[in-house]
Design a protein around this motif. Structure first.
Motif, PDB file in Angstrom:
ATOM      1  N   GLU A   1      -7.159  -1.151  10.691  1.00 18.90           N
ATOM      2  CA  GLU A   1      -6.441  -1.935   9.673  1.00 18.90           C
ATOM      3  C   GLU A   1      -7.417  -2.792   8.888  1.00 18.90           C
ATOM      4  O   GLU A   1      -7.316  -2.905   7.660  1.00 18.90           O
ATOM      5  CB  GLU A   1      -5.352  -2.806  10.303  1.00 18.90           C
ATOM      6  N   CYS A   2      -8.387  -3.402   9.575  1.00 22.74           N
ATOM      7  CA  CYS A   2      -9.403  -4.198   8.879  1.00 22.74           C
ATOM      8  C   CYS A   2     -10.220  -3.323   7.935  1.00 22.74           C
ATOM      9  O   CYS A   2     -10.541  -3.720   6.811  1.00 22.74           O
ATOM     10  CB  CYS A   2     -10.315  -4.885   9.890  1.00 22.74           C
TER      11      CYS A   2
ATOM     12  N   ARG B   1      -8.152  -2.496   4.836  1.00 23.52           N
ATOM     13  CA  ARG B   1      -8.102  -3.638   3.935  1.00 23.52           C
ATOM     14  C   ARG B   1      -9.434  -3.824   3.212  1.00 23.52           C
ATOM     15  O   ARG B   1      -9.470  -4.136   2.025  1.00 23.52           O
ATOM     16  CB  ARG B   1      -7.749  -4.896   4.732  1.00 23.52           C
ATOM     17  N   HIS B   2     -10.539  -3.591   3.938  1.00 22.36           N
ATOM     18  CA  HIS B   2     -11.879  -3.815   3.396  1.00 22.36           C
ATOM     19  C   HIS B   2     -12.188  -2.866   2.247  1.00 22.36           C
ATOM     20  O   HIS B   2     -12.808  -3.263   1.252  1.00 22.36           O
ATOM     21  CB  HIS B   2     -12.899  -3.645   4.519  1.00 22.36           C
TER      22      HIS B   2
ATOM     23  N   GLY C   1      -9.807  -0.888   0.610  1.00 19.69           N
ATOM     24  CA  GLY C   1      -8.691  -0.667  -0.307  1.00 19.69           C
ATOM     25  C   GLY C   1      -7.845   0.554  -0.021  1.00 19.69           C
ATOM     26  O   GLY C   1      -7.251   1.127  -0.941  1.00 19.69           O
TER      27      GLY C   1
ATOM     28  N   ASP D   1      -4.540   2.562   1.807  1.00 16.17           N
ATOM     29  CA  ASP D   1      -3.172   2.268   2.211  1.00 16.17           C
ATOM     30  C   ASP D   1      -3.080   2.286   3.730  1.00 16.17           C
ATOM     31  O   ASP D   1      -3.793   3.037   4.397  1.00 16.17           O
ATOM     32  CB  ASP D   1      -2.204   3.310   1.641  1.00 16.17           C
ATOM     33  N   TYR D   2      -2.197   1.481   4.273  1.00 12.61           N
ATOM     34  CA  TYR D   2      -2.032   1.394   5.733  1.00 12.61           C
ATOM     35  C   TYR D   2      -0.590   1.063   6.062  1.00 12.61           C
ATOM     36  O   TYR D   2       0.024   0.215   5.404  1.00 12.61           O
ATOM     37  CB  TYR D   2      -2.951   0.301   6.295  1.00 12.61           C
TER      38      TYR D   2
ATOM     39  N   ARG E   1       2.842   0.293   1.766  1.00  6.96           N
ATOM     40  CA  ARG E   1       2.237  -1.002   1.526  1.00  6.96           C
ATOM     41  C   ARG E   1       0.745  -0.958   1.811  1.00  6.96           C
ATOM     42  O   ARG E   1       0.270  -0.089   2.510  1.00  6.96           O
ATOM     43  CB  ARG E   1       2.870  -2.088   2.398  1.00  6.96           C
ATOM     44  N   ARG E   2       0.021  -1.903   1.226  1.00  5.92           N
ATOM     45  CA  ARG E   2      -1.392  -2.062   1.512  1.00  5.92           C
ATOM     46  C   ARG E   2      -1.586  -2.791   2.831  1.00  5.92           C
ATOM     47  O   ARG E   2      -0.682  -3.466   3.319  1.00  5.92           O
ATOM     48  CB  ARG E   2      -2.078  -2.858   0.404  1.00  5.92           C
ATOM     49  N   ALA E   3      -2.774  -2.623   3.415  1.00  2.00           N
ATOM     50  CA  ALA E   3      -3.088  -3.391   4.607  1.00  2.00           C
ATOM     51  C   ALA E   3      -3.012  -4.868   4.288  1.00  2.00           C
ATOM     52  O   ALA E   3      -3.397  -5.314   3.222  1.00  2.00           O
ATOM     53  CB  ALA E   3      -4.492  -3.017   5.102  1.00  2.00           C
ATOM     54  N   SER E   4      -2.476  -5.646   5.236  1.00  2.00           N
ATOM     55  CA  SER E   4      -2.273  -7.077   4.998  1.00  2.00           C
ATOM     56  C   SER E   4      -2.962  -7.895   6.048  1.00  2.00           C
ATOM     57  O   SER E   4      -3.423  -7.387   7.061  1.00  2.00           O
ATOM     58  CB  SER E   4      -0.773  -7.376   4.989  1.00  2.00           C
TER      59      SER E   4
END
Length: 211
Positions: A157-158, A161-162, A164, A166-167, A208-211
């Protein structure tokens, strides 16, 4: 970076803080930052922000290292604010990953400087093409093999997010997550502690994008 630079010739220009790759008669030049150096015989890591580098390198090549130092001071992390680290206590991989995360760097270049000295640079290659599903499989397996974390799910997940991607968590029993982009994706299954159990390539459309 590997796909672009594989089998290419390259040269680091410390005065201008750049690296140039030559491949198939094409030339690519990118800015570099000195993260740190490894003295093999002493078994130590020296951060790029250490004062002895300031006389030999332009300031633009040390910005990332100084950012690491400042964050280390503000967060009181000894390994980030101590000039020289003993590698038997803290592996160089962990220090490199910390520098990449804090400095927003994605690509690194290792240079043999001779006499047992290895220099590690961050290369700013700008936006690269999205990874395919098979490339995401390779990245995930490489990351799991590094052994720097036991919770592969949190690490992925990190990572998403790093860079860009999708997760989304697609199931809680068993715990599975989908990671990807329009270029391809993967679905992973983990145990309750987040360790990788299975991994498969598949087209992924997440919400959604990783948060």
């Amino acid at each position: 970076m590997t796909a672009l630079t594989l089998d290419s010739q390259w040269q680091v220009d410390l005065d201008n803080a750049t690296v140039t790759f030559i491949k198939d008669s094409e030339t690519f030049t990118y800015p570099v930052q000195l993260i740190g150096s490894i003295a093999q015989s002493a078994g130590t890591w020296m951060w790029g922000w250490q004062s002895s580098h300031e006389d030999r390198l332009p300031g633009k090549a040390l910005q990332l290292a100084k950012l690491v130092h400042d964050r280390g001071v503000s967060l009181d992390i000894p390994e980030l604010k101590t000039p020289v680290i003993t590698l038997s206590d803290t592996p160089s991989l962990v220090l490199r990953l910390a520098a990449e995360a804090l400095g927003g760097g994605f690509h690194t270049l290792t240079v043999d400087a001779g006499r047992g000295l290895t220099l590690l640079f961050a290369v700013d290659m700008g936006p690269l093409r999205p990874l395919s599903g098979q490339e995401l499989v390779d990245v995930t397996m490489q990351g799991a093999d590094l052994g720097v974390t036991e919770n592969h799910l949190d690490a992925l997940e990190c990572y998403a997010r790093h860079v860009g991607l999708d997760y989304s968590v697609t199931s809680h029993d068993p715990l599975t997550a989908a990671i990807g982009s329009q270029a391809g994706g993967i679905e992973i299954e983990t145990d309750e502690s987040g360790r990788l159990v299975s991994l498969r390539e598949q087209p992924v459309k997440v919400q959604r994008r990783a948060s």
